[in-house]
Design a protein around this motif. Structure first.
Motif, mmCIF file in Angstrom:
data_model
loop_
_atom_site.group_PDB
_atom_site.id
_atom_site.type_symbol
_atom_site.label_atom_id
_atom_site.label_comp_id
_atom_site.label_asym_id
_atom_site.label_seq_id
_atom_site.Cartn_x
_atom_site.Cartn_y
_atom_site.Cartn_z
ATOM 1 N N LEU A 105 0.820 -1.214 0.000
ATOM 2 C CA LEU A 105 0.000 0.000 0.000
ATOM 3 C C LEU A 105 0.857 1.270 0.000
ATOM 4 O O LEU A 105 0.501 2.256 -0.638
ATOM 5 C CB LEU A 105 -0.961 -0.007 1.187
ATOM 6 C CG LEU A 105 -2.088 -1.041 1.107
ATOM 7 C CD1 LEU A 105 -2.893 -1.057 2.408
ATOM 8 C CD2 LEU A 105 -2.991 -0.791 -0.092
ATOM 9 N N THR A 106 1.979 1.241 0.683
ATOM 10 C CA THR A 106 2.892 2.386 0.667
ATOM 11 C C THR A 106 3.417 2.615 -0.747
ATOM 12 O O THR A 106 3.461 3.755 -1.228
ATOM 13 C CB THR A 106 4.064 2.164 1.652
ATOM 14 O OG1 THR A 106 3.519 2.029 2.969
ATOM 15 C CG2 THR A 106 5.045 3.308 1.619
ATOM 16 N N ASN A 107 3.776 1.539 -1.418
ATOM 17 C CA ASN A 107 4.234 1.639 -2.801
ATOM 18 C C ASN A 107 3.120 2.170 -3.702
ATOM 19 O O ASN A 107 3.360 3.028 -4.563
ATOM 20 C CB ASN A 107 4.723 0.266 -3.274
ATOM 21 C CG ASN A 107 5.353 0.317 -4.646
ATOM 22 O OD1 ASN A 107 5.332 1.323 -5.333
ATOM 23 N ND2 ASN A 107 5.926 -0.795 -5.046
ATOM 24 N N GLN A 108 1.912 1.678 -3.507
ATOM 25 C CA GLN A 108 0.775 2.136 -4.319
ATOM 26 C C GLN A 108 0.479 3.612 -4.072
ATOM 27 O O GLN A 108 0.135 4.351 -4.990
ATOM 28 C CB GLN A 108 -0.464 1.286 -4.028
ATOM 29 C CG GLN A 108 -0.326 -0.157 -4.468
ATOM 30 C CD GLN A 108 0.008 -0.285 -5.937
ATOM 31 O OE1 GLN A 108 -0.711 0.203 -6.795
ATOM 32 N NE2 GLN A 108 1.127 -0.921 -6.242
ATOM 33 N N LYS A 109 0.637 4.038 -2.841
ATOM 34 C CA LYS A 109 0.413 5.448 -2.515
ATOM 35 C C LYS A 109 1.437 6.324 -3.232
ATOM 36 O O LYS A 109 1.081 7.372 -3.794
ATOM 37 C CB LYS A 109 0.485 5.664 -0.999
ATOM 38 C CG LYS A 109 0.182 7.096 -0.592
ATOM 39 C CD LYS A 109 0.226 7.255 0.917
ATOM 40 C CE LYS A 109 0.048 8.714 1.312
ATOM 41 N NZ LYS A 109 0.183 8.892 2.757
ATOM 42 N N LYS A 110 2.688 5.900 -3.232
ATOM 43 C CA LYS A 110 3.724 6.654 -3.949
ATOM 44 C C LYS A 110 3.394 6.737 -5.435
ATOM 45 O O LYS A 110 3.526 7.799 -6.049
ATOM 46 C CB LYS A 110 5.097 6.000 -3.759
ATOM 47 C CG LYS A 110 5.686 6.187 -2.390
ATOM 48 C CD LYS A 110 7.014 5.466 -2.271
ATOM 49 C CE LYS A 110 7.522 5.471 -0.850
ATOM 50 N NZ LYS A 110 8.734 4.660 -0.689
ATOM 51 N N GLN A 111 2.969 5.625 -6.000
ATOM 52 C CA GLN A 111 2.642 5.593 -7.424
ATOM 53 C C GLN A 111 1.473 6.518 -7.747
ATOM 54 O O GLN A 111 1.532 7.289 -8.710
ATOM 55 C CB GLN A 111 2.309 4.174 -7.871
ATOM 56 C CG GLN A 111 3.499 3.259 -7.967
ATOM 57 C CD GLN A 111 3.095 1.864 -8.405
ATOM 58 O OE1 GLN A 111 2.092 1.672 -9.086
ATOM 59 N NE2 GLN A 111 3.896 0.878 -8.014
ATOM 60 N N ILE A 112 0.405 6.454 -6.966
ATOM 61 C CA ILE A 112 -0.775 7.256 -7.274
ATOM 62 C C ILE A 112 -0.511 8.736 -7.017
ATOM 63 O O ILE A 112 -1.057 9.596 -7.713
ATOM 64 C CB ILE A 112 -2.038 6.730 -6.548
ATOM 65 C CG1 ILE A 112 -3.324 7.310 -7.155
ATOM 66 C CG2 ILE A 112 -1.995 6.997 -5.073
ATOM 67 C CD1 ILE A 112 -3.630 6.863 -8.544
ATOM 68 N N LEU A 113 0.344 9.057 -6.058
ATOM 69 C CA LEU A 113 0.719 10.454 -5.849
ATOM 70 C C LEU A 113 1.520 10.981 -7.036
ATOM 71 O O LEU A 113 1.341 12.128 -7.455
ATOM 72 C CB LEU A 113 1.513 10.619 -4.548
ATOM 73 C CG LEU A 113 0.695 10.562 -3.264
ATOM 74 C CD1 LEU A 113 1.613 10.473 -2.045
ATOM 75 C CD2 LEU A 113 -0.243 11.753 -3.155
ATOM 76 N N SER A 114 2.368 10.149 -7.600
ATOM 77 C CA SER A 114 3.125 10.525 -8.793
ATOM 78 C C SER A 114 2.183 10.732 -9.980
ATOM 79 O O SER A 114 2.335 11.690 -10.755
ATOM 80 C CB SER A 114 4.157 9.441 -9.120
ATOM 81 O OG SER A 114 4.823 9.736 -10.313
#
Length: 136
Positions: A105-114
């Motif tokens: 989820l942390t990785n997904q959050k970084k991706q969606i913020l990008s």
């Protein structure tokens, strides 16, 4: 005494699991919140895309077409990245360890913020161009 110790251990385990699930849900909700915001920007992006497409159809000057294609390229990339993220996002992480879920989820959050940043940039730049060309 053993019964009290056993009950205390079970209580700690249950509370620990509940805290982990709450932590996972909070992070999941953050990811979905950014996703929802991006989807709102996607509407404006598609509106700008339609206006830019119209400019290409009804304007024959090479300079304008080059500028329009530049903005359309950024829009298409932003839209494609968002679409790819949505297809790959896996909201069902049942049966996975807490650390694995939090990492995912942390990785997904970084991706969606990008993606959010990329989408906002495409909306802003294409919107400014359309205003400059008096298409909005």
């Amino acid at each position: 005494m053993r019964k009290i110790l056993f009950a205390a251990l079970i209580a700690v385990f249950v509370i620990s699991c509940t805290d982990k699930k709450a932590e996972e849900k909070a992070l999941f909700d953050e990811v979905i919140g950014v996703h929802d915001k991006v989807m709102g920007a996607d509407e404006q992006l598609m509106k700008n895309k339609m206006l830019l497409d119209s400019m290409v159809k009804y304007n024959s000057t090479a300079d304008i077409k080059d500028s329009v294609y530049k903005h359309l390229g950024k829009i298409n990339v932003a839209d494609s990245v968002m679409e790819n993220w949505m297809h790959k996002f896996e909201p069902d992480y049942s049966g996975k360890a807490h650390d694995e879920v939090m990492s995912y989820l942390t990785n997904q959050k970084k991706q969606i913020l990008s993606i959010d940043s990329q989408m906002n940039k495409a909306v802003t730049e294409s919107g400014k161009y359309l205003l400059k060309m008096k298409m909005k």
